[in-house]
Design a protein around this motif. Structure first.
Motif: not given
Length: 202
Positions: A71, A75, A83-85, A88, A95, A105, A107
Motif C-alpha cells: 500500500l 501510494r 487504494a485507500k489507507r 491500516d 486498500c 489487503n 496494507c
C-alpha cells in the motif's frame, strides 16, 4: 513449619530473576552473529533495496526498505492513490488490490513479496476512457456515496465477475465480506455486480 513442595519462596524468585538478567545480557551477543545465508534466498535490508513491481502491466522500479507495505509503495512511491489507507490493519478492505488475480489487503502485504507478481489496482481497470463493466455498473446503480470504500469494493467485485460469470447473491456477499461500507450501499453494489456480469457475457 515445613514448606509446601509446590510453594515458591522469595529465594526462588530472586534466583530466577538473576538467571533472566544474565541471559538478557548474553542474548544480544548471541543474536548479533551474522545470519547464515540460505541457498536460493537473497538477503535484503535493512536499508532501501531495489524492488521491481509490475503494476497494471507497467514495470516500476523503486528503492524501498523491505518493511514497506505494498500500500505504501503504491501510494507514496508510485503515485497510485486509488487504494485507500483507512484502518491500516486489514479490517476494512479500503486498500484492496489484485495480485495474480486474487484480492489482497495491500496494507498487510510487503512490497517485496509482490515482486515478480502481477499487481492490478483500480487505476488499471479502465481502458482509456472506456470504463471496466464493474466501474460502469457502479455509476449506473449509484453504488457509492462518500466513495472512500469504493476503490476496494470495485476491486473485490472485479475479481468476482472476472472469475465467476454467474455470481449468486451469496457469491457477491462473500466477495465483499471484507469491504466495509459505512454508507450502507451493499444492495446497490450487488445490483452493479449482476449488471456487470451480464454485460461481460455479451
Amino acid at each position: 513449619m515445613p514448606r509446601d513442595r509446590n510453594e515458591i519462596s522469595r529465594r526462588d524468585v530472586l534466583r530466577g530473576a538473576g538467571a533472566a538478567a544474565i541471559f538478557g545480557a548474553v542474548a544480544p551477543s548471541l543474536s548479533a552473529k551474522e545470519p547464515k545465508a540460505i541457498e536460493g534466498l537473497t538477503m535484503r535490508g535493512p536499508g532501501a533495496t531495489p524492488i521491481r513491481l509490475l503494476i497494471n502491466g507497467q514495470k516500476h522500479q523503486v528503492e524501498l526498505e523491505p518493511r514497506v507495505t505494498l500500500l505504501d509503495a503504491l501510494r507514496d512511491h508510485v503515485g497510485m492513490t486509488g487504494a485507500k489507507r483507512i484502518c491500516d490493519r486489514g479490517a476494512c478492505g479500503g486498500c484492496t488490490v489484485m495480485v495474480d488475480g486474487k484480492t489482497v489487503n495491500s496494507c498487510l502485504m510487503l512490497a517485496v513479496d509482490a515482486e515478480g507478481r502481477e499487481i492490478r489496482t483500480i487505476e488499471g481497470l479502465a481502458n482509456g476512457d472506456q470504463l471496466h463493466p464493474i466501474q460502469d455498473a457502479f455509476v449506473k446503480h449509484d453504488a457509492l456515496q462518500c466513495g472512500f470504500c469504493t476503490p476496494g469494493m470495485v476491486m473485490s467485485c472485479t475479481a468476482l465477475v472476472e472469475s465467476n460469470p454467474n455470481p449468486s447473491l451469496d457469491d457477491m456477499k462473500a466477495a465483499v465480506a471484507g469491504n466495509l461500507c459505512r454508507c450502507g450501499t451493499y444492495p446497490h453494489v450487488f445490483d452493479a455486480c449482476r449488471t456487470a456480469s451480464k454485460e461481460m457475457k455479451k
